[in-house]
Design an enzyme around this catalytic site. Sequence first.
Site, PDB file in Angstrom:
ATOM      1  CG  ASP A  76      -2.006   0.982   1.215  1.00  0.00           C
ATOM      2  OD1 ASP A  76      -2.397   1.477   0.038  1.00  0.00           O
ATOM      3  OD2 ASP A  76      -2.724   1.307   2.083  1.00  0.00           O
ATOM      4  CG  LEU A 115       9.476 -17.213  -2.943  1.00  0.00           C
ATOM      5  CD1 LEU A 115       9.191 -17.101  -1.489  1.00  0.00           C
ATOM      6  CD2 LEU A 115       9.976 -15.779  -3.353  1.00  0.00           C
ATOM      7  CG  HIS A 165      -0.184   2.232  -9.413  1.00  0.00           C
ATOM      8  ND1 HIS A 165      -0.463   1.740  -7.895  1.00  0.00           N
ATOM      9  CD2 HIS A 165      -1.410   2.859  -9.508  1.00  0.00           C
ATOM     10  CE1 HIS A 165      -1.585   2.392  -7.534  1.00  0.00           C
ATOM     11  NE2 HIS A 165      -2.261   3.232  -8.617  1.00  0.00           N
TER      12      HIS A 165
HETATM   13  C1  IPE Z   1      -5.663  -2.758  -0.180  1.00  0.00           C
HETATM   14  O1  IPE Z   1      -5.213  -1.406  -0.491  1.00  0.00           O
HETATM   15  C2  IPE Z   1      -5.346  -3.689  -1.422  1.00  0.00           C
HETATM   16  C3  IPE Z   1      -4.196  -3.942  -2.195  1.00  0.00           C
HETATM   17  C4  IPE Z   1      -3.134  -3.407  -1.771  1.00  0.00           C
HETATM   18  C5  IPE Z   1      -4.061  -4.421  -3.340  1.00  0.00           C
HETATM   19  P1  IPE Z   1      -6.203  -0.352  -0.898  1.00  0.00           P
HETATM   20  O2  IPE Z   1      -5.646   0.778  -0.643  1.00  0.00           O
HETATM   21  O3  IPE Z   1      -7.035  -0.584  -1.891  1.00  0.00           O
HETATM   22  O4  IPE Z   1      -7.275  -0.442   0.698  1.00  0.00           O
HETATM   23  P2  IPE Z   1      -7.876   0.498   1.382  1.00  0.00           P
HETATM   24  O5  IPE Z   1      -8.794   1.320   0.564  1.00  0.00           O
HETATM   25  O6  IPE Z   1      -6.787   1.362   2.083  1.00  0.00           O
HETATM   26  O7  IPE Z   1      -8.754  -0.087   2.592  1.00  0.00           O
HETATM   27  C1  IPE Z   2      -1.503   0.352  -3.528  1.00  0.00           C
HETATM   28  O1  IPE Z   2      -1.145   1.594  -3.475  1.00  0.00           O
HETATM   29  C2  IPE Z   2      -1.854  -0.260  -4.694  1.00  0.00           C
HETATM   30  C3  IPE Z   2      -3.165  -0.722  -5.008  1.00  0.00           C
HETATM   31  C4  IPE Z   2      -4.049  -0.960  -4.084  1.00  0.00           C
HETATM   32  C5  IPE Z   2      -3.546  -1.165  -6.503  1.00  0.00           C
HETATM   33  P1  IPE Z   2      -2.659   2.689  -3.329  1.00  0.00           P
HETATM   34  O2  IPE Z   2      -3.053   3.012  -4.879  1.00  0.00           O
HETATM   35  O3  IPE Z   2      -3.808   2.118  -2.474  1.00  0.00           O
HETATM   36  O4  IPE Z   2      -1.928   3.856  -2.752  1.00  0.00           O
HETATM   37  P2  IPE Z   2      -2.419   4.825  -1.773  1.00  0.00           P
HETATM   38  O5  IPE Z   2      -2.914   4.215  -0.477  1.00  0.00           O
HETATM   39  O6  IPE Z   2      -3.400   5.605  -2.369  1.00  0.00           O
HETATM   40  O7  IPE Z   2      -1.212   5.684  -1.031  1.00  0.00           O
HETATM   41 MG    MG Z   3      -4.207   2.248  -0.523  1.00  0.00          MG
END
Ligand code: IPE
Ligand code: IPE
Ligand code: MG
Length: 237
Positions: free
Chosen positions: A17, A128, A34
């Site tokens: 995240d 792994l 990303h």
């Molecule tokens: C969780 O992250 C999903 C992934 C890492 C794929 P999100 O950013 O989507 O989750 P929330 O919105 O913080 O719960």
């Molecule tokens: C995690 O990073 C990647 C996915 C959930 C696809 P985020 O896109 O959720 O990044 P934040 O939470 O907005 O920083």
């Molecule tokens: Mg996120």
Amino acid sequence: MDSEKRPLPRHVAVILDGNGRWAKAHGVPRAMGHKAGCETLEKMVEAAARMGLEYFTVYGFSTENWKRSQEEVGALMNLFRYYMVRIIKIANENNVRVRMIGEKSRFAPDIIAGIDRMVESTKDNTGLTFVAAINYGGRDEIVRAARKLVEDYRKSGEDVSHIDEALFASYLDTADMPDPDLMIRTSGELRLSNYLLWQLAYAELYITDCLWPDFNQEELEKAIAAYNSRERRFGGR
Ligand code: IPE
Ligand code: IPE
Ligand code: MG
């Protein structure tokens, strides 16, 4: 370091995240965050293999992530297309077997073919196991498992009393995998976001403020050291 002498967790699960926050902090579009996150993922698959983990499961796209803007979902799909090919190469160079958990059919046909290629071309590797959780949701997985179980039950007509935890678990996407010992979430949020709801029942949780694109082997070692300093309990005494 002391932790290096201790046994490694067999299975480390990660919620990656913070790609969006990383992009914002660097003044670049979210898609760049990303992309940076995908580069970190490549390095971490190699690091996990080098460190000798048995299972490394990474949450890359949730069943809820489809609700993001079309532009962001499109950018993520294109990154999948590009990085799946690179992961095959990295996996084969590092004796890594790739598996996918989640519901594949919602992806475009070329992505489904890419996932199948990733799994097929690495299936004989013995190091792994890297598990990609994509279009994954814990509740969705449990409902899909329940559906399959009910179908089998209807066919066999067996008494429902034979359904136990082990049988149910064998219907999950993670069948044959040990439950995660350690679950790491980057970027500080204190929630599971629908990740491995069944399998994390007794995992140790480690939340770091480090944003995923900044994560590295040293951060993973820190998490494992914290895990090793804890006394695990499974409800008994
Ligand atoms: C969780 O992250 C999903 C992934 C890492 C794929 P999100 O950013 O989507 O989750 P929330 O919105 O913080 O719960
Ligand atoms: C995690 O990073 C990647 C996915 C959930 C696809 P985020 O896109 O959720 O990044 P934040 O939470 O907005 O920083
Ligand atoms: Mg996120």
